[in-house]
Design an enzyme around this catalytic site. Structure first.
Site, PDB file in Angstrom:
ATOM      1  CB  SER A  51       4.255 -14.765  26.893  1.00 21.32           C
ATOM      2  OG  SER A  51       4.063 -16.144  26.609  1.00 21.32           O
ATOM      3  CB  ILE A  53       4.618 -16.258  18.627  1.00 14.97           C
ATOM      4  CG1 ILE A  53       6.129 -16.464  18.442  1.00 14.97           C
ATOM      5  CG2 ILE A  53       3.934 -16.185  17.273  1.00 14.97           C
ATOM      6  CD1 ILE A  53       6.522 -17.850  17.942  1.00 14.97           C
ATOM      7  CB  SER A 177       7.286 -26.347  15.398  1.00 12.68           C
ATOM      8  OG  SER A 177       8.703 -26.328  15.427  1.00 12.68           O
ATOM      9  CE1 TYR A 203       6.824 -27.062  20.649  1.00 10.48           C
ATOM     10  CE2 TYR A 203       8.276 -27.736  18.867  1.00 10.48           C
ATOM     11  CZ  TYR A 203       7.490 -26.781  19.469  1.00 10.48           C
ATOM     12  OH  TYR A 203       7.356 -25.541  18.889  1.00 10.48           O
ATOM     13  CE  LYS A 207       4.018 -26.926  18.345  1.00  7.15           C
ATOM     14  NZ  LYS A 207       3.073 -25.810  18.364  1.00  7.15           N
ATOM     15  CB  THR A 238       9.178 -16.628  22.595  1.00  9.01           C
ATOM     16  OG1 THR A 238       9.540 -18.009  22.557  1.00  9.01           O
ATOM     17  CG2 THR A 238       8.783 -16.155  21.214  1.00  9.01           C
TER      18      THR A 238
HETATM   19  N1  LIG Z   1       9.707 -19.628  19.572  1.00 13.11           N
HETATM   20  C1  LIG Z   1       9.987 -20.413  18.541  1.00 13.11           C
HETATM   21  O1  LIG Z   1      11.102 -20.395  17.984  1.00 13.11           O
HETATM   22  C2  LIG Z   1       8.927 -21.312  17.976  1.00 13.11           C
HETATM   23  C3  LIG Z   1       9.273 -22.103  16.858  1.00 13.11           C
HETATM   24  C4  LIG Z   1       8.303 -22.938  16.325  1.00 13.11           C
HETATM   25  C5  LIG Z   1       7.028 -22.952  16.865  1.00 13.11           C
HETATM   26  N2  LIG Z   1       6.730 -22.188  17.958  1.00 13.11           N
HETATM   27  C6  LIG Z   1       5.375 -22.267  18.498  1.00 13.11           C
HETATM   28  O2  LIG Z   1       4.865 -20.974  18.715  1.00 13.11           O
HETATM   29  C7  LIG Z   1       3.861 -21.022  19.724  1.00 13.11           C
HETATM   30  C8  LIG Z   1       4.096 -19.909  20.714  1.00 13.11           C
HETATM   31  O3  LIG Z   1       5.302 -20.190  21.425  1.00 13.11           O
HETATM   32  P1  LIG Z   1       6.295 -19.055  21.936  1.00 13.11           P
HETATM   33  O4  LIG Z   1       7.618 -19.354  21.360  1.00 13.11           O
HETATM   34  O5  LIG Z   1       5.689 -17.717  21.753  1.00 13.11           O
HETATM   35  O6  LIG Z   1       6.420 -19.460  23.480  1.00 13.11           O
HETATM   36  P2  LIG Z   1       5.804 -18.801  24.800  1.00 13.11           P
HETATM   37  O7  LIG Z   1       6.225 -17.390  24.914  1.00 13.11           O
HETATM   38  O8  LIG Z   1       6.140 -19.739  25.896  1.00 13.11           O
HETATM   39  O9  LIG Z   1       4.261 -18.846  24.503  1.00 13.11           O
HETATM   40  C9  LIG Z   1       3.517 -20.009  24.665  1.00 13.11           C
HETATM   41  C10 LIG Z   1       2.231 -19.599  25.305  1.00 13.11           C
HETATM   42  O10 LIG Z   1       1.399 -20.765  25.388  1.00 13.11           O
HETATM   43  C11 LIG Z   1       0.793 -20.725  26.648  1.00 13.11           C
HETATM   44  N3  LIG Z   1       0.371 -22.059  27.063  1.00 13.11           N
HETATM   45  C12 LIG Z   1       1.125 -23.165  27.263  1.00 13.11           C
HETATM   46  N4  LIG Z   1       0.358 -24.180  27.666  1.00 13.11           N
HETATM   47  C13 LIG Z   1      -0.914 -23.695  27.720  1.00 13.11           C
HETATM   48  C14 LIG Z   1      -2.150 -24.246  28.068  1.00 13.11           C
HETATM   49  N5  LIG Z   1      -2.266 -25.523  28.460  1.00 13.11           N
HETATM   50  N6  LIG Z   1      -3.258 -23.465  27.996  1.00 13.11           N
HETATM   51  C15 LIG Z   1      -3.166 -22.185  27.614  1.00 13.11           C
HETATM   52  N7  LIG Z   1      -2.008 -21.583  27.291  1.00 13.11           N
HETATM   53  C16 LIG Z   1      -0.900 -22.335  27.348  1.00 13.11           C
HETATM   54  C17 LIG Z   1       1.808 -20.149  27.588  1.00 13.11           C
HETATM   55  O11 LIG Z   1       1.124 -19.657  28.715  1.00 13.11           O
HETATM   56  P3  LIG Z   1       1.765 -19.632  30.185  1.00 13.11           P
HETATM   57  O12 LIG Z   1       2.414 -18.308  30.266  1.00 13.11           O
HETATM   58  O13 LIG Z   1       0.570 -19.773  31.065  1.00 13.11           O
HETATM   59  O14 LIG Z   1       2.730 -20.777  30.275  1.00 13.11           O
HETATM   60  C18 LIG Z   1       2.425 -19.054  26.719  1.00 13.11           C
HETATM   61  O15 LIG Z   1       1.715 -17.840  26.840  1.00 13.11           O
HETATM   62  C19 LIG Z   1       3.927 -22.424  20.321  1.00 13.11           C
HETATM   63  O16 LIG Z   1       2.890 -23.224  19.787  1.00 13.11           O
HETATM   64  C20 LIG Z   1       5.271 -22.935  19.865  1.00 13.11           C
HETATM   65  O17 LIG Z   1       5.298 -24.332  19.773  1.00 13.11           O
HETATM   66  C21 LIG Z   1       7.649 -21.369  18.527  1.00 13.11           C
END
Ligand SMILES: NC(=O)c1ccc[n+]([C@@H]2O[C@H](COP(=O)([O-])OP(=O)(O)OC[C@H]3O[C@@H](n4cnc5c(N)ncnc54)[C@H](OP(=O)(O)O)[C@@H]3O)[C@@H](O)[C@H]2O)c1
Length: 319
Positions: A51, A53, A177, A203, A207, A238
């Protein structure tokens, strides 16, 4: 002029991390996108690729020609994402592997499966992320954000060193992050056992560790021809952001980046030539400061103490 604006966006954080910041900075990159087919013949693994990013990154890596492996903990979700990527990128070679990055046994099984399927791995993106409401631990008793963002990626990297070393120019990216700017290294309490637990603090601390250990891992893997980077995607719309920070997400909704915009710098780090300078923290294709607050700075001794803790807790063998 544009560089002054870029620095201003950096320091004001919020506007810089929105889609406005992305569009303004993009002016600097005109004509500098990785060439079509830049990753043909290369193999990429993205964790948490089901899902957000991670899925956007996998789509872009596949579009650039990489054999792309989606590492997910839910194979059903992974299968749906694989279908979506194949629809968006006809002919893409997308593989699927189960990997719960918070669980050592799952990581080892994933590394074994990859070693049986591939001779080399060129790109490894540690993208999986979590922001828990309450303190939780993995099966080995490690706090969940530490296990997911630091220990799991270190162990997975360690187990994949033979494959990464076969590449000659392997690139690892931690999706960190800008939230880490608020937190120092948790030297005294890496497992967040003391005080009231706040998921956002856990978190940000984990990070912070990701960014802090990036240059150490980079130095240790340099002899294997592996470089290591950390990056911040900006504030991105996301499923994860909506679920974990609903108020923040809805207040910023029109300004949030798309997942593709959030994926841009990580993809660029893996696909651009010449290879970018490694061991640094990047955002919007530029190296960014690791600290804005004096209280988050740490000594070499403290950095090494957190590194030794994480290395041991991750069960690293090689680096
Ligand atoms: N969105 C933002 O604004 C933002 C900002 C800064 C940094 N980030 C970073 O970007 C990255 C992606 O986040 P996102 O925003 O795209 O959120 P997201 O859509 O929730 O994606 C996170 C993904 O990580 C997976 N995940 C979580 N725990 C896991 C585990 N133990 N083993 C394998 N997969 C796991 C989730 O899988 P499930 O579907 O199985 O839960 C999900 O597919 C993260 O590292 C987040 O900290 C995001």
């Amino acid at each position: 002029m544009i560089h002054a604006l870029d620095a201003l966006l950096d320091r004001t954080i919020l506007p810089g991390y929105t889609r406005a910041g992305y569009h303004l900075r993009k002016i600097c990159w005109a004509g500098e996108d990785p060439a079509p087919g830049a990753l043909r013949g290369r193999t990429a693994l993205v964790t948490g690729a089901g899902s957000g990013i991670g899925a956007a990154m996998a789509t872009r890596l596949a579009a650039l020609g990489a054999v792309t492996v989606l590492a997910v903990r839910d194979l059903g979700r992974g299968e749906r994402t694989r279908h979506q990527i194949r629809t968006a990128v006809p002919g893409a070679d997308i593989r699927l592997v189960r990997c719960d990055v918070a669980e050592p046994d799952s990581i080892d099984a994933c590394a074994d499966a990859l070693s049986a399927e591939f001779r080399t791995l060129d790109i490894l993106v540690h993208n999986a992320g979590v922001l828990p409401v309450e303190r939780a631990e993995n099966s080995r008793g490690h706090e969940l954000t530490l296990a997911t963002h630091v220990l799991g990626p270190l162990r997975l990297t360690d187990r994949l060193v033979p494959l990464l070393g076969g590449s000659g120019d392997a690139r690892i990216v931690f999706v960190a992050s800008g939230g880490m700017y608020a937190q120092p290294l948790p030297i005294q309490d890496p497992e967040y056992r003391r005080g009231e637990y706040h998921g956002a603090t856990a978190y940000a601390r984990s990070k912070r560790i990701q960014v802090a250990v990036t240059p150490l891992l980079d130095q240790r893997l340099a002899d294997h021809g592996v470089s290591v980077h950390a990056m911040h995607p900006g504030w991105v719309r996301t499923p994860g952001l909506t679920a974990s920070l609903p108020r923040f997400s809805s207040a910023l909704r029109p300004a949030l980046r798309t997942a593709g915009q959030g994926a841009d710098t990580a993809v660029w780090l893996t696909a651009t030539t010449p290879a970018p300078m490694s061991g640094h923290f990047w955002h919007d294709r530029h190296i960014r400061p690791e600290h804005y607050l004096p209280r988050t700075r740490y000594s070499e001794e403290h950095l090494l103490s957190i590194w030794q803790y994480c290395r041991g807790a991750a069960g690293m063998r090689a680096a």
